[in-house]
Scaffold this active site. Structure first.
Site, PDB file in Angstrom:
ATOM      1  N   HIS A 124       7.526  -0.884  -6.079  1.00 12.30           N
ATOM      2  CA  HIS A 124       6.248  -0.239  -6.372  1.00 12.30           C
ATOM      3  C   HIS A 124       5.726  -0.632  -7.758  1.00 12.30           C
ATOM      4  O   HIS A 124       5.359   0.221  -8.562  1.00 12.30           O
ATOM      5  CB  HIS A 124       6.377   1.288  -6.259  1.00 12.30           C
ATOM      6  CG  HIS A 124       5.107   1.934  -5.783  1.00 12.30           C
ATOM      7  ND1 HIS A 124       5.080   2.850  -4.762  1.00 12.30           N
ATOM      8  CD2 HIS A 124       3.811   1.782  -6.171  1.00 12.30           C
ATOM      9  CE1 HIS A 124       3.829   3.236  -4.559  1.00 12.30           C
ATOM     10  NE2 HIS A 124       3.042   2.606  -5.399  1.00 12.30           N
TER      11      HIS A 124
ATOM     12  N   SER B 215       0.812  -1.223   0.000  1.00 11.02           N
ATOM     13  CA  SER B 215       0.000   0.000   0.000  1.00 11.02           C
ATOM     14  C   SER B 215       0.842   1.268   0.000  1.00 11.02           C
ATOM     15  O   SER B 215       0.985   1.915  -1.030  1.00 11.02           O
ATOM     16  CB  SER B 215      -0.989  -0.027   1.151  1.00 11.02           C
ATOM     17  OG  SER B 215      -1.981  -0.988   0.865  1.00 11.02           O
TER      18      SER B 215
ATOM     19  N   ASP C 204       6.084  -3.974  -1.465  1.00 11.80           N
ATOM     20  CA  ASP C 204       6.122  -3.330  -2.779  1.00 11.80           C
ATOM     21  C   ASP C 204       6.330  -1.833  -2.602  1.00 11.80           C
ATOM     22  O   ASP C 204       6.416  -1.098  -3.583  1.00 11.80           O
ATOM     23  CB  ASP C 204       4.815  -3.596  -3.543  1.00 11.80           C
ATOM     24  CG  ASP C 204       4.886  -3.101  -4.981  1.00 11.80           C
ATOM     25  OD1 ASP C 204       5.867  -3.452  -5.672  1.00 11.80           O
ATOM     26  OD2 ASP C 204       3.989  -2.348  -5.415  1.00 11.80           O
TER      27      ASP C 204
HETATM   28  P1  NAI Z   1      -9.765   2.246  -0.890  1.00 11.95           P
HETATM   29  O1  NAI Z   1      -9.978   3.669  -0.569  1.00 11.95           O
HETATM   30  O2  NAI Z   1     -10.699   1.552  -1.824  1.00 11.95           O
HETATM   31  O3  NAI Z   1      -9.778   1.405   0.473  1.00 11.95           O
HETATM   32  C1  NAI Z   1      -9.091   1.788   1.623  1.00 11.95           C
HETATM   33  C2  NAI Z   1      -9.819   1.163   2.785  1.00 11.95           C
HETATM   34  O4  NAI Z   1      -9.058   1.460   3.956  1.00 11.95           O
HETATM   35  C3  NAI Z   1     -11.231   1.743   3.008  1.00 11.95           C
HETATM   36  O5  NAI Z   1     -12.168   0.686   3.112  1.00 11.95           O
HETATM   37  C4  NAI Z   1     -11.109   2.505   4.327  1.00 11.95           C
HETATM   38  O6  NAI Z   1     -12.302   2.473   5.096  1.00 11.95           O
HETATM   39  C5  NAI Z   1      -9.988   1.734   4.976  1.00 11.95           C
HETATM   40  N1  NAI Z   1      -9.310   2.453   6.046  1.00 11.95           N
HETATM   41  C6  NAI Z   1      -9.083   3.769   6.159  1.00 11.95           C
HETATM   42  N2  NAI Z   1      -8.430   4.021   7.310  1.00 11.95           N
HETATM   43  C7  NAI Z   1      -8.262   2.822   7.914  1.00 11.95           C
HETATM   44  C8  NAI Z   1      -7.663   2.419   9.136  1.00 11.95           C
HETATM   45  N3  NAI Z   1      -7.133   3.326   9.970  1.00 11.95           N
HETATM   46  N4  NAI Z   1      -7.637   1.109   9.428  1.00 11.95           N
HETATM   47  C9  NAI Z   1      -8.194   0.188   8.607  1.00 11.95           C
HETATM   48  N5  NAI Z   1      -8.784   0.520   7.435  1.00 11.95           N
HETATM   49  C10 NAI Z   1      -8.807   1.819   7.107  1.00 11.95           C
HETATM   50  O7  NAI Z   1      -8.256   2.114  -1.362  1.00 11.95           O
HETATM   51  P2  NAI Z   1      -7.620   1.036  -2.350  1.00 11.95           P
HETATM   52  O8  NAI Z   1      -7.834   1.465  -3.746  1.00 11.95           O
HETATM   53  O9  NAI Z   1      -8.062  -0.317  -1.932  1.00 11.95           O
HETATM   54  O10 NAI Z   1      -6.061   1.234  -2.022  1.00 11.95           O
HETATM   55  C11 NAI Z   1      -5.479   0.742  -0.823  1.00 11.95           C
HETATM   56  C12 NAI Z   1      -4.015   1.142  -0.760  1.00 11.95           C
HETATM   57  O11 NAI Z   1      -3.288   0.615  -1.872  1.00 11.95           O
HETATM   58  C13 NAI Z   1      -3.760   2.654  -0.761  1.00 11.95           C
HETATM   59  O12 NAI Z   1      -2.766   2.909   0.237  1.00 11.95           O
HETATM   60  C14 NAI Z   1      -3.147   2.917  -2.101  1.00 11.95           C
HETATM   61  O13 NAI Z   1      -2.302   4.033  -2.047  1.00 11.95           O
HETATM   62  C15 NAI Z   1      -2.381   1.612  -2.333  1.00 11.95           C
HETATM   63  N6  NAI Z   1      -2.064   1.340  -3.728  1.00 11.95           N
HETATM   64  C16 NAI Z   1      -0.831   0.786  -4.042  1.00 11.95           C
HETATM   65  C17 NAI Z   1      -0.500   0.509  -5.349  1.00 11.95           C
HETATM   66  C18 NAI Z   1       0.819  -0.100  -5.740  1.00 11.95           C
HETATM   67  O14 NAI Z   1       1.173  -0.103  -6.929  1.00 11.95           O
HETATM   68  N7  NAI Z   1       1.590  -0.647  -4.821  1.00 11.95           N
HETATM   69  C19 NAI Z   1      -1.424   0.839  -6.449  1.00 11.95           C
HETATM   70  C20 NAI Z   1      -2.709   1.348  -6.003  1.00 11.95           C
HETATM   71  C21 NAI Z   1      -3.002   1.604  -4.694  1.00 11.95           C
END
Ligand code: NAI
Length: 336
Positions: free
Chosen positions: A298, A236, A261
């Site tokens: 990443h 993440s 990653d």
């Molecule tokens: P999303 O916004 O769909 O889901 C995030 C979830 O985290 C939500 O359900 C939210 O309620 C929850 N959340 C917020 N604060 C929290 C806490 N304190 N404890 C537990 N849960 C909490 O986001 P998505 O699209 O699923 O992305 C997740 C992560 O993946 C982000 O950090 C994003 O930056 C990262 N990411 C990494 C990529 C990579 O290439 N390595 C590519 C795309 C996203």
């Protein structure tokens, strides 16, 4: 007059993804290989918008310089927006859009790639066999079937990852302040308290955004609460894990494996070819010495499908805002 867009931290795959997505739109891309920061912001002069990625640094100083250069729109070609000072952007009259979900499958599948490689020691086996070392010494993994996987954050990516874990026959525990109960019941996933996810999981995977609440979510205390021998996965954001504490957890033998990653200090390192140079980051260098640590730089998002979607949404938002229309639903990032 075409809409001119300065693209920072542009890699060859960005050039083709954005150019292919341009279609009929009258867009002129100016690709910069360097990242955005206050010192490089003037390079946007002459453009109306900038296109940024995860390690560009849109802090107040950079934003003021962008405003001076005439920039009205930041189109993030990623989901995370922790690298943009949204209040400063607001003050500078710069609108910010992102690509909230280009391929959650790409990221979830990469999480599994890290887990399977680590657990079954594929990274070690690959090197050994190429040197005609066919020994199986130290290559013992464990069955995922029947084990417990913990998911912190069941948004787009976390939910898909949880479902894949279920496909392996794992019990899945989850924590999210905004639980999706109907989905969880349907998929046989159980929401429990954060502490229980951390302490009961054989595999713990982080899928939350990096905000002040989640900074160093995994620290010395929470890592010590993990099951001995458990595997920690972070695809993440690097800042979710305290690297110093992680190294201690590995040195003591408490952690069974770590798949990353992302890395706290990845800016300036990840995405770059530094081979032949001297790695200046001692903690990353230490992490790379552990046989049970697997790091990718990443790349979880990097699939053809995701690049196509990133290009499509980015171009659509750039042209919409330029033509005075609102951006695609749910893509604008606003200051709180
Ligand atoms: P999303 O916004 O769909 O889901 C995030 C979830 O985290 C939500 O359900 C939210 O309620 C929850 N959340 C917020 N604060 C929290 C806490 N304190 N404890 C537990 N849960 C909490 O986001 P998505 O699209 O699923 O992305 C997740 C992560 O993946 C982000 O950090 C994003 O930056 C990262 N990411 C990494 C990529 C990579 O290439 N390595 C590519 C795309 C996203």
């Amino acid at each position: 007059m075409p809409l001119r867009v300065a693209v920072y931290d542009a890699k060859p795959y960005d050039h083709s993804a954005l150019e292919n997505a341009s279609g009929e739109h009258d867009l002129e891309w100016v690709f910069h290989p360097f990242r955005l920061e206050a010192a490089t912001a003037p390079a946007a002069e002459g453009a109306q918008a900038v296109c940024l990625f995860v390690n560009d640094h849109a802090d107040a100083a950079a934003l003021q310089a962008l405003e001076k250069a005439g920039i009205r729109h930041i189109a993030l070609r990623c989901a995370g927006f922790n690298n943009v000072d949204l209040n400063a952007a607001n003050e500078c009259g710069i609108r910010v859009t992102r690509v909230p979900a280009y391929s959650p499958h790409a990221v979830a599948e990469h999480t599994l790639a890290l887990l399977l490689t680590l657990n079954r020691r594929i990274h070690r086996a690959y090197n050994r066999v190429r040197e005609l070392n066919f020994s199986l010494k130290d290559l013992v993994g464990f069955d995922l079937h029947g084990k417990t996987a913990g998911i912190i954050g069941t948004g787009r990516i976390g939910a898909i990852t949880a479902e894949i874990f279920r496909g392996f026959g794992m019990k899945v525990l989850a924590y999210d302040p905004m639980p999706q109960q109907t989905w969880a019941i349907e998929k046989g996933i159980q929401y429990v308290a954060l502490e229980e996810v951390i302490s009961s999981s054989d595999v713990l995977s982080l899928h939350v955004p990096l905000v002040s609440d989640t900074h160093h979510l995994m620290n010395a205390e929470s890592i010590s609460c993990m099951k001995p021998g458990a595997i920690l996965l972070n695809v993440s954001r690097g800042g979710l894990v305290d690297t110093t504490a992680l190294i201690q957890g590995l040195k003591s033998g408490h952690l069974g494996g770590v798949g990353l990653d992302v890395y706290e200090e990845e800016e300036g390192i990840f995405f770059e070819d530094l081979s032949g140079g001297v790695l200046q980051d001692d903690e990353l260098a230490r992490l790379l010495t552990f046989p049970n640590v697997l790091i990718t730089s990443h790349q979880a998002f990097l699939t053809h499908e995701a690049l196509h979607e990133i290009g499509r949404v980015t171009v659509e938002n750039l042209t919409r805002l330029f033509n005075g229309k609102s951006p695609l639903n749910g893509t604008e990032v606003l200051a709180e």
